[in-house]
Design a protein around this motif. Structure first.
Motif, PDB file in Angstrom:
ATOM      1  N   ARG A 184      53.398 -56.970  91.957  1.00  0.00           N
ATOM      2  CA  ARG A 184      52.091 -57.440  92.468  1.00  0.00           C
ATOM      3  C   ARG A 184      51.177 -56.186  92.784  1.00  0.00           C
ATOM      4  O   ARG A 184      50.140 -56.160  92.788  1.00  0.00           O
ATOM      5  CB  ARG A 184      52.564 -58.088  93.788  1.00  0.00           C
ATOM      6  CG  ARG A 184      52.811 -59.839  93.375  1.00  0.00           C
ATOM      7  CD  ARG A 184      52.902 -60.517  94.658  1.00  0.00           C
ATOM      8  NE  ARG A 184      53.548 -62.009  94.246  1.00  0.00           N
ATOM      9  CZ  ARG A 184      52.813 -63.010  93.864  1.00  0.00           C
ATOM     10  NH1 ARG A 184      51.193 -62.703  93.931  1.00  0.00           N
ATOM     11  NH2 ARG A 184      53.285 -63.980  93.500  1.00  0.00           N
ATOM     12  N   ARG A 185      51.900 -55.104  93.430  1.00  0.00           N
ATOM     13  CA  ARG A 185      51.183 -54.189  93.898  1.00  0.00           C
ATOM     14  C   ARG A 185      50.669 -53.169  92.461  1.00  0.00           C
ATOM     15  O   ARG A 185      49.739 -52.563  92.096  1.00  0.00           O
ATOM     16  CB  ARG A 185      52.199 -52.952  94.383  1.00  0.00           C
ATOM     17  CG  ARG A 185      51.425 -51.569  95.076  1.00  0.00           C
ATOM     18  CD  ARG A 185      52.509 -50.911  95.825  1.00  0.00           C
ATOM     19  NE  ARG A 185      53.361 -51.355  96.807  1.00  0.00           N
ATOM     20  CZ  ARG A 185      52.783 -51.217  97.971  1.00  0.00           C
ATOM     21  NH1 ARG A 185      51.644 -50.395  98.444  1.00  0.00           N
ATOM     22  NH2 ARG A 185      53.613 -51.620  99.098  1.00  0.00           N
ATOM     23  N   ALA A 186      51.435 -53.280  91.527  1.00  0.00           N
ATOM     24  CA  ALA A 186      51.088 -52.546  90.025  1.00  0.00           C
ATOM     25  C   ALA A 186      50.014 -53.525  89.462  1.00  0.00           C
ATOM     26  O   ALA A 186      48.720 -52.741  88.954  1.00  0.00           O
ATOM     27  CB  ALA A 186      52.150 -52.847  89.040  1.00  0.00           C
ATOM     28  N   VAL A 237      56.304 -46.318 100.422  1.00  0.00           N
ATOM     29  CA  VAL A 237      56.010 -44.893  99.927  1.00  0.00           C
ATOM     30  C   VAL A 237      56.569 -44.577  98.515  1.00  0.00           C
ATOM     31  O   VAL A 237      55.965 -44.204  97.556  1.00  0.00           O
ATOM     32  CB  VAL A 237      56.350 -43.699 100.804  1.00  0.00           C
ATOM     33  CG1 VAL A 237      55.789 -42.206 100.128  1.00  0.00           C
ATOM     34  CG2 VAL A 237      55.185 -43.956 102.267  1.00  0.00           C
ATOM     35  N   VAL A 238      57.781 -44.718  98.335  1.00  0.00           N
ATOM     36  CA  VAL A 238      58.672 -44.766  97.117  1.00  0.00           C
ATOM     37  C   VAL A 238      58.010 -45.479  96.254  1.00  0.00           C
ATOM     38  O   VAL A 238      57.644 -44.937  95.030  1.00  0.00           O
ATOM     39  CB  VAL A 238      60.089 -45.100  97.336  1.00  0.00           C
ATOM     40  CG1 VAL A 238      60.593 -45.000  96.071  1.00  0.00           C
ATOM     41  CG2 VAL A 238      60.807 -43.976  98.418  1.00  0.00           C
ATOM     42  N   ASP A 239      57.749 -46.835  96.515  1.00  0.00           N
ATOM     43  CA  ASP A 239      57.058 -47.726  95.346  1.00  0.00           C
ATOM     44  C   ASP A 239      55.751 -47.026  94.955  1.00  0.00           C
ATOM     45  O   ASP A 239      55.439 -47.012  93.599  1.00  0.00           O
ATOM     46  CB  ASP A 239      56.879 -49.077  96.108  1.00  0.00           C
ATOM     47  CG  ASP A 239      57.930 -49.905  96.105  1.00  0.00           C
ATOM     48  OD1 ASP A 239      59.100 -49.420  95.798  1.00  0.00           O
ATOM     49  OD2 ASP A 239      58.047 -50.877  96.941  1.00  0.00           O
ATOM     50  N   ALA A 240      55.012 -46.709  95.803  1.00  0.00           N
ATOM     51  CA  ALA A 240      53.652 -46.034  95.496  1.00  0.00           C
ATOM     52  C   ALA A 240      53.830 -44.842  94.491  1.00  0.00           C
ATOM     53  O   ALA A 240      53.118 -44.549  93.408  1.00  0.00           O
ATOM     54  CB  ALA A 240      52.763 -45.626  96.578  1.00  0.00           C
ATOM     55  N   ASP A 248      47.236 -40.563 102.144  1.00  0.00           N
ATOM     56  CA  ASP A 248      46.083 -41.600 102.126  1.00  0.00           C
ATOM     57  C   ASP A 248      45.707 -42.036 100.943  1.00  0.00           C
ATOM     58  O   ASP A 248      45.080 -43.065 100.541  1.00  0.00           O
ATOM     59  CB  ASP A 248      44.901 -40.916 102.897  1.00  0.00           C
ATOM     60  CG  ASP A 248      45.232 -40.858 104.293  1.00  0.00           C
ATOM     61  OD1 ASP A 248      45.857 -41.678 105.086  1.00  0.00           O
ATOM     62  OD2 ASP A 248      44.556 -39.870 105.183  1.00  0.00           O
ATOM     63  N   GLU A 249      45.669 -41.114  99.883  1.00  0.00           N
ATOM     64  CA  GLU A 249      45.086 -41.309  98.536  1.00  0.00           C
ATOM     65  C   GLU A 249      46.213 -42.368  98.160  1.00  0.00           C
ATOM     66  O   GLU A 249      45.755 -43.198  97.243  1.00  0.00           O
ATOM     67  CB  GLU A 249      45.274 -39.983  97.809  1.00  0.00           C
ATOM     68  CG  GLU A 249      44.167 -39.072  98.088  1.00  0.00           C
ATOM     69  CD  GLU A 249      44.384 -37.790  97.378  1.00  0.00           C
ATOM     70  OE1 GLU A 249      43.273 -37.063  97.142  1.00  0.00           O
ATOM     71  OE2 GLU A 249      45.371 -37.322  97.337  1.00  0.00           O
ATOM     72  N   LEU A 250      47.495 -42.304  98.047  1.00  0.00           N
ATOM     73  CA  LEU A 250      48.397 -43.176  97.542  1.00  0.00           C
ATOM     74  C   LEU A 250      48.043 -44.667  98.282  1.00  0.00           C
ATOM     75  O   LEU A 250      48.140 -45.584  97.416  1.00  0.00           O
ATOM     76  CB  LEU A 250      49.848 -42.863  98.063  1.00  0.00           C
ATOM     77  CG  LEU A 250      50.544 -41.766  97.144  1.00  0.00           C
ATOM     78  CD1 LEU A 250      51.919 -41.394  97.981  1.00  0.00           C
ATOM     79  CD2 LEU A 250      50.746 -42.066  95.658  1.00  0.00           C
ATOM     80  N   LYS A 251      47.684 -44.775  99.449  1.00  0.00           N
ATOM     81  CA  LYS A 251      47.240 -45.870  99.995  1.00  0.00           C
ATOM     82  C   LYS A 251      46.132 -46.520  99.366  1.00  0.00           C
ATOM     83  O   LYS A 251      46.050 -47.807  99.033  1.00  0.00           O
ATOM     84  CB  LYS A 251      47.201 -45.601 101.517  1.00  0.00           C
ATOM     85  CG  LYS A 251      46.643 -47.149 102.448  1.00  0.00           C
ATOM     86  CD  LYS A 251      46.636 -46.875 103.782  1.00  0.00           C
ATOM     87  CE  LYS A 251      46.293 -48.133 104.495  1.00  0.00           C
ATOM     88  NZ  LYS A 251      46.195 -48.051 105.889  1.00  0.00           N
ATOM     89  N   ALA A 252      45.093 -45.622  99.292  1.00  0.00           N
ATOM     90  CA  ALA A 252      43.952 -46.162  98.507  1.00  0.00           C
ATOM     91  C   ALA A 252      44.222 -46.735  97.067  1.00  0.00           C
ATOM     92  O   ALA A 252      43.398 -47.570  96.558  1.00  0.00           O
ATOM     93  CB  ALA A 252      42.747 -45.003  98.289  1.00  0.00           C
ATOM     94  N   ARG A 253      45.052 -45.962  96.465  1.00  0.00           N
ATOM     95  CA  ARG A 253      45.327 -46.278  94.844  1.00  0.00           C
ATOM     96  C   ARG A 253      46.170 -47.697  94.941  1.00  0.00           C
ATOM     97  O   ARG A 253      45.970 -48.495  93.934  1.00  0.00           O
ATOM     98  CB  ARG A 253      45.896 -45.090  94.132  1.00  0.00           C
ATOM     99  CG  ARG A 253      44.746 -44.079  94.068  1.00  0.00           C
ATOM    100  CD  ARG A 253      45.556 -42.890  93.338  1.00  0.00           C
ATOM    101  NE  ARG A 253      45.047 -41.754  93.442  1.00  0.00           N
ATOM    102  CZ  ARG A 253      45.179 -40.523  92.590  1.00  0.00           C
ATOM    103  NH1 ARG A 253      46.117 -40.466  91.936  1.00  0.00           N
ATOM    104  NH2 ARG A 253      44.275 -39.560  92.806  1.00  0.00           N
ATOM    105  N   TYR A 254      47.407 -47.720  95.835  1.00  0.00           N
ATOM    106  CA  TYR A 254      48.275 -48.698  95.517  1.00  0.00           C
ATOM    107  C   TYR A 254      48.701 -49.546  96.766  1.00  0.00           C
ATOM    108  O   TYR A 254      49.791 -50.427  96.632  1.00  0.00           O
ATOM    109  CB  TYR A 254      49.570 -47.768  95.039  1.00  0.00           C
ATOM    110  CG  TYR A 254      49.493 -46.763  94.136  1.00  0.00           C
ATOM    111  CD1 TYR A 254      49.259 -47.425  92.666  1.00  0.00           C
ATOM    112  CD2 TYR A 254      49.385 -45.464  94.230  1.00  0.00           C
ATOM    113  CE1 TYR A 254      49.085 -46.456  91.722  1.00  0.00           C
ATOM    114  CE2 TYR A 254      49.307 -44.427  93.326  1.00  0.00           C
ATOM    115  CZ  TYR A 254      49.141 -45.114  92.111  1.00  0.00           C
ATOM    116  OH  TYR A 254      48.936 -44.115  91.148  1.00  0.00           O
TER     117      TYR A 254
END
Length: 499
Positions: free
Chosen positions: A119-121, A93-96, A78-84
């Motif tokens: 783009r995610r970055a 998930v690997v990208d994040a 959830d935190e990875l999703k919020a940030r990335y």
């Protein structure tokens, strides 16, 4: 310094001759200059989940020569999703996790050719820490082999001066077939105007431009004065920022000559070009029958105001080279020594007044730059307007003069050389030895990211600045000028457009 590489570079792109050659060169230079190269353990775990055992073993064998980045603390999903951003698939998930490793500086830079990752970055404010293979290779050359730096100028020619059999056009000829030769023949016959960048005798980049009537232009934005452009950059010069350099040339020309719209077409595979276009206000407005996307930018006129919730720097990126200069932003004069001025603004040294005042003849350079100093001024901030003042150099026509204008993007401070490297890698024109020499424990280094708006032609000498009450004397450090002083300075700037 540590590079974290996306395993897709090794696996999916191994058949791309140019990237493969660049990647081999990158690894060699990393070894020469003590840069450590890692793959993330999450990437290895993702490969181990692959159902095809033969492919899995082949892939892992390619990655065994790289050190693994292990045990990196990772937030919850959830935190990875919020940030990335959204992470619906395991590879997301690997990208994040790759981005998170960079965000906490377990690695200094992530190297990837994946457009989605770039783009995610950007969305996670990590774009300066994520590079393509060509970006990373150019940074290594700039930092550790400064004698190899390529500082080109943009030259104006007619289409009949260009050899369209040059290798720079091979990919386009392959994409468009016989139509490409028909089109270039038309460009030659019509004596179309072009900008070129050459490295010695080698053709590094080309822009072919054409004024179009409303009826023939494939655009949606309003306006009657329309500029269509076609851009080509040699694969041999990936990472040299030539796309950005040419984009700046295009914007300057369009703004100075009161165009309403600039547009071009691009294929979906031109991901780096499309990211750059979007960064500076181009919008995709349609698709053509041949699969090309249409990208347009409206060139505004007159004074720029801020819409509700809009920042000055956001407005500057969207409307470049126009910028907001109202009372909500401060104005500063920044003194810069001649040797550093020559490195930061090499194109200014190419300017002869008789050339600079000729339509379309101003040499270009990159838009995004960085300035470093030890100034104690803590007031300068994002969106502020900055004027670069070259200090005294006997015999120089720019001695003790304001030469260039920028808009501050970001201001940071550090005493750590590794932080300076991370912050400046995609913008700096200085060598690693120079960066290290400026970092000391007694005085924090100020790092100012800025957009180069343009150059003052002719430069404004100190005696004029003093007589008009802009400054009281030769600036010795970053100096704020009052709003009243700026209003006296503004009519002298001669940028070629109203602001």
């Amino acid at each position: 310094m540590k590079f974290l590489i996306d395993t897709n570079i090794v696996i999916q792109l191994e058949d791309d001759g140019e990237i493969k050659a660049d990647f081999a060169d990158l690894l060699r230079r990393c070894q020469e200059h003590g840069i450590h190269v890692f793959v993330h353990e999450a990437s290895i775990e993702d490969i181990n989940r692959h159902g095809n055992e033969t492919r899995r073993k082949a892939t892992l064998s390619k990655l065994n020569k790289f050190r693994q980045l292990k045990g990196v603390s990772s937030p919850t999903l959830d935190e990875l999703k919020a940030r990335y951003g959204d992470i619906p698939k395991p590879n997301d998930v690997v990208d994040a996790k790759l981005l998170h490793a960079v965000s906490i500086s377990a690695a200094d830079f992530l190297i990837t050719e994946d457009d989605r990752l770039h783009r995610r970055a950007k969305r996670a404010s990590l774009a300066e820490r994520v590079m393509t293979v060509a970006d990373a290779l150019a940074w290594l050359k700039q930092s550790f082999e400064p004698d190899t730096v390529f500082l080109p100028a943009v030259k104006e020619v007619k289409a009949h001066a260009i050899d369209f059999q040059d290798p720079i056009f091979e990919a386009l000829r392959s994409d468009y077939g016989p139509y490409f030769d028909k089109w270039t023949g038309k460009c030659i016959n019509e004596h179309r105007d072009c900008w070129i960048v050459k490295d010695g005798d080698a053709l590094a980049a080309v822009v072919i431009r054409k004024d179009e009537r409303r009826a023939e232009a494939a655009i949606t934005k309003p306006g009657e004065k329309i500029l269509k452009i076609c851009t080509f950059v040699s694969e041999d010069y990936r990472g040299q920022k030539l796309g950005e350099q040419l984009l700046k040339q295009i914007f300057w020309h369009a703004q100075r000559n009161s165009y309403d719209v600039v547009y071009l077409t691009a294929k979906a595979k031109q991901v780096s070009l499309i990211r750059l276009l979007e960064e500076y206000g181009f919008e995709k407005t349609g698709d053509l029958a041949d699969g090309d996307g249409v990208f347009e930018k409206a060139m505004g006129k007159g004074k720029l105001s801020l819409s509700t919730g809009e920042t000055a720097i956001t407005a500057a990126r969207k409307n470049y080279p126009r910028f907001y200069d109202g009372p909500k932003v401060d104005k500063f004069v920044i003194p810069i020594k001649p040797a550093y001025h020559a490195k930061l603004f090499p194109e200014v040294g190419m300017l002869a007044e008789e050339v600079a005042t000729t339509r379309g003849a101003i040499p270009g350079n990159t838009i995004r730059k960085v300035y470093v100093c030890h100034s104690r001024n803590n007031r300068i901030a994002a969106g502020d307007v900055i004027f670069f003042y070259q200090t005294k150099k006997p015999g120089s026509p720019r001695s003790q003069s304001v030469t260039s204008i920028g808009i501050v993007e970001n201001v940071r401070h550090t005493n750590l050389v590794d932080e300076v490297r991370r912050w400046t890698a995609k913008r700096s024109v200085f060598s690693d030895d120079e960066l290290q020499s400026w970092v000391n424990g007694s005085s924090p280094l100020k790092v100012i990211d800025f957009l180069l708006i343009g150059h003052v032609v002719p430069p404004l000498p100190l005696n004029l600045l003093r007589s008009d009450g802009v400054v009281g004397g030769a600036p010795q450090s970053i100096t704020r000028i009052s709003e009243n002083s700026y209003q006296r300075l503004k009519p002298l700037l001669n940028l070629g457009f109203d602001f």
